[in-house]
Design a protein around this motif. Structure first.
Motif, mmCIF file in Angstrom:
data_model
loop_
_atom_site.group_PDB
_atom_site.id
_atom_site.type_symbol
_atom_site.label_atom_id
_atom_site.label_comp_id
_atom_site.label_asym_id
_atom_site.label_seq_id
_atom_site.Cartn_x
_atom_site.Cartn_y
_atom_site.Cartn_z
ATOM 1 N N ARG A 19 0.876 -1.130 -0.022
ATOM 2 C CA ARG A 19 -0.159 -0.019 -0.018
ATOM 3 C C ARG A 19 0.808 1.197 -0.138
ATOM 4 N NH1 ARG A 19 -2.422 -0.474 5.095
ATOM 5 N NH2 ARG A 19 -1.247 0.873 5.761
ATOM 6 N N ASP A 20 0.683 2.323 -0.886
ATOM 7 C CA ASP A 20 1.297 3.489 -0.837
ATOM 8 C C ASP A 20 0.369 4.577 -1.115
ATOM 9 O OD1 ASP A 20 2.851 5.686 -1.363
ATOM 10 O OD2 ASP A 20 4.234 4.561 -2.892
ATOM 11 N N ASN A 21 0.423 5.397 0.126
ATOM 12 C CA ASN A 21 -0.799 6.471 0.333
ATOM 13 C C ASN A 21 -0.161 7.813 -0.565
ATOM 14 O OD1 ASN A 21 -2.783 4.812 1.696
ATOM 15 N ND2 ASN A 21 -1.564 5.127 3.622
ATOM 16 N N ASP A 22 0.889 7.774 -1.019
ATOM 17 C CA ASP A 22 1.213 8.955 -1.863
ATOM 18 C C ASP A 22 2.400 8.579 -2.648
ATOM 19 O OD1 ASP A 22 1.840 11.377 -2.494
ATOM 20 O OD2 ASP A 22 2.664 12.268 -0.548
ATOM 21 N N ALA A 23 1.728 7.732 -3.691
ATOM 22 C CA ALA A 23 2.599 7.237 -4.843
ATOM 23 C C ALA A 23 3.572 8.371 -5.577
ATOM 24 C CB ALA A 23 1.920 6.284 -5.651
ATOM 25 N N GLU A 24 4.551 8.429 -5.088
ATOM 26 C CA GLU A 24 5.577 9.323 -5.526
ATOM 27 C C GLU A 24 4.968 10.724 -5.958
ATOM 28 O OE1 GLU A 24 8.221 9.852 -4.047
ATOM 29 O OE2 GLU A 24 8.056 7.508 -3.394
ATOM 30 N N ASN A 25 4.917 11.587 -5.049
ATOM 31 C CA ASN A 25 4.450 12.891 -5.225
ATOM 32 C C ASN A 25 5.949 13.570 -5.756
ATOM 33 O OD1 ASN A 25 2.269 14.330 -5.353
ATOM 34 N ND2 ASN A 25 2.204 15.057 -3.150
ATOM 35 N N THR A 26 7.059 12.836 -5.803
ATOM 36 C CA THR A 26 8.249 13.529 -6.253
ATOM 37 C C THR A 26 8.535 12.894 -7.564
ATOM 38 O OG1 THR A 26 9.271 11.516 -5.342
ATOM 39 C CG2 THR A 26 9.071 13.585 -3.992
ATOM 40 N N GLY A 27 7.732 11.986 -8.173
ATOM 41 C CA GLY A 27 8.224 11.647 -9.596
ATOM 42 C C GLY A 27 9.252 10.810 -9.721
ATOM 43 N N ILE A 28 9.737 10.443 -8.479
ATOM 44 C CA ILE A 28 10.809 9.221 -8.408
ATOM 45 C C ILE A 28 10.157 7.769 -8.211
ATOM 46 C CG2 ILE A 28 12.619 10.622 -7.988
ATOM 47 C CD1 ILE A 28 12.219 9.458 -5.026
ATOM 48 N N GLU A 29 11.057 7.030 -8.572
ATOM 49 C CA GLU A 29 10.325 5.466 -8.442
ATOM 50 C C GLU A 29 10.309 4.753 -6.910
ATOM 51 O OE1 GLU A 29 14.646 4.695 -7.763
ATOM 52 O OE2 GLU A 29 13.628 6.078 -9.373
ATOM 53 N N ASP A 30 9.534 4.043 -6.566
ATOM 54 C CA ASP A 30 9.601 3.319 -5.516
ATOM 55 C C ASP A 30 9.687 1.875 -5.951
ATOM 56 O OD1 ASP A 30 8.278 5.343 -3.997
ATOM 57 O OD2 ASP A 30 6.566 4.843 -4.303
ATOM 58 N N VAL A 31 10.692 1.415 -5.231
ATOM 59 C CA VAL A 31 10.922 -0.142 -5.344
ATOM 60 C C VAL A 31 9.618 -1.002 -4.744
ATOM 61 C CG1 VAL A 31 12.525 -2.205 -4.925
ATOM 62 C CG2 VAL A 31 13.317 0.318 -5.420
ATOM 63 N N ASP A 48 -7.922 12.529 -5.857
ATOM 64 C CA ASP A 48 -7.504 13.709 -5.366
ATOM 65 C C ASP A 48 -6.992 14.684 -6.387
ATOM 66 O OD1 ASP A 48 -8.013 12.863 -2.714
ATOM 67 O OD2 ASP A 48 -6.043 12.508 -2.229
ATOM 68 N N ASN A 49 -6.762 14.258 -7.449
ATOM 69 C CA ASN A 49 -6.407 14.860 -8.844
ATOM 70 C C ASN A 49 -7.587 15.155 -9.837
ATOM 71 O OD1 ASN A 49 -3.503 14.960 -8.675
ATOM 72 N ND2 ASN A 49 -3.824 12.902 -8.099
ATOM 73 N N GLY A 50 -8.668 15.906 -9.474
ATOM 74 C CA GLY A 50 -9.681 16.291 -10.157
ATOM 75 C C GLY A 50 -9.422 16.839 -11.592
ATOM 76 N N SER A 51 -8.627 17.472 -11.795
ATOM 77 C CA SER A 51 -8.073 18.069 -13.060
ATOM 78 C C SER A 51 -7.024 17.378 -13.767
ATOM 79 C CB SER A 51 -8.119 19.442 -13.078
ATOM 80 O OG SER A 51 -6.933 19.932 -12.346
ATOM 81 N N SER A 115 -1.433 16.156 -6.658
ATOM 82 C CA SER A 115 -1.825 15.631 -5.324
ATOM 83 C C SER A 115 -1.499 14.298 -5.171
ATOM 84 C CB SER A 115 -3.497 15.889 -5.305
ATOM 85 O OG SER A 115 -3.664 17.219 -5.202
ATOM 86 N N ALA A 116 -1.679 13.583 -4.019
ATOM 87 C CA ALA A 116 -1.393 11.952 -3.686
ATOM 88 C C ALA A 116 -2.149 11.498 -4.798
ATOM 89 C CB ALA A 116 -1.633 11.846 -2.414
ATOM 90 N N VAL A 117 -1.385 10.102 -5.347
ATOM 91 C CA VAL A 117 -2.057 8.965 -5.711
ATOM 92 C C VAL A 117 -2.143 8.081 -4.892
ATOM 93 C CG1 VAL A 117 -2.186 7.489 -8.080
ATOM 94 C CG2 VAL A 117 -1.580 10.155 -8.125
ATOM 95 N N HIS A 118 -3.255 7.348 -4.427
ATOM 96 C CA HIS A 118 -3.038 5.972 -3.717
ATOM 97 C C HIS A 118 -2.877 4.729 -4.484
ATOM 98 C CE1 HIS A 118 -3.751 9.120 -0.548
ATOM 99 N NE2 HIS A 118 -4.942 9.638 -1.647
ATOM 100 N N LEU A 119 -2.153 3.996 -4.229
ATOM 101 C CA LEU A 119 -2.119 2.721 -4.805
ATOM 102 C C LEU A 119 -2.071 1.473 -3.769
ATOM 103 C CD1 LEU A 119 1.327 3.009 -6.918
ATOM 104 C CD2 LEU A 119 -1.017 3.398 -7.666
ATOM 105 N N ALA A 120 -2.615 0.383 -4.203
ATOM 106 C CA ALA A 120 -2.727 -0.995 -3.605
ATOM 107 C C ALA A 120 -2.136 -1.857 -4.679
ATOM 108 C CB ALA A 120 -3.928 -1.347 -2.779
ATOM 109 N N ILE A 121 -1.192 -2.674 -4.369
ATOM 110 C CA ILE A 121 -0.712 -3.705 -5.285
ATOM 111 C C ILE A 121 -0.706 -5.110 -4.588
ATOM 112 C CG2 ILE A 121 1.364 -4.415 -6.731
ATOM 113 C CD1 ILE A 121 2.108 -1.613 -6.959
#
Length: 124
Positions: A19-31, A48-51, A115-121
């Motif tokens: 689970r990632d509650n803020d899937a890279e708000n920095t544009g870099i990768e998460d392992v 959270d990203n309406g537009s 804004s944050a993008v939430h992921l569950a994998i």
């Protein structure tokens, strides 16, 4: 990164659930995993990203260079939506699985979501 892996007790090479509650708000990768495994379900919450559309990029490596490394999988998350992607056979990653969420599709996109993008994998 705000990932919270929950491991399968019989196989810890790939977590059962990430689970990632803020899937890279920095544009870099998460392992996502440091070794091989398969992904069966991906939940993307872009509400959270309406537009803004965002793109989840998955890489078959531990250390991709976002914007240079060619992604193995790209999934579009439309504006203000939640998306679930499933694969009965799974999507295999032979080396490792890393992820980035950016505002541009293709290889070259590096801009972080507004804004944050939430992921569950879910994988094995």
């Amino acid at each position: 990164m705000a990932s919270a892996p929950v491991y399968n007790k019989s196989h810890t090479d790939f977590p059962t659930y990430v689970r990632d509650n803020d899937a890279e708000n920095t544009g870099i990768e998460d392992v996502i995993t440091g070794s091989s495994g398969s992904i069966y379900t991906i939940y993307i919450d872009n509400s959270d990203n309406g537009s803004q559309e965002n793109f989840l990029k998955l890489y078959n490596t531990k250390d991709p260079t976002v914007g240079t490394t060619v992604p193995d999988v790209i999934i579009r998350a439309y504006r203000a939506t939640t998306l679930i992607v499933t694969s009965k056979q799974g999507v295999a990653f032979s080396t490792a699985c890393s992820a980035a969420v950016v505002t541009d599709d293709g290889t070259s996109g590096t801009t972080a979501p507004g804004s944050a993008v939430h992921l569950a994998i879910i994988g094995s």
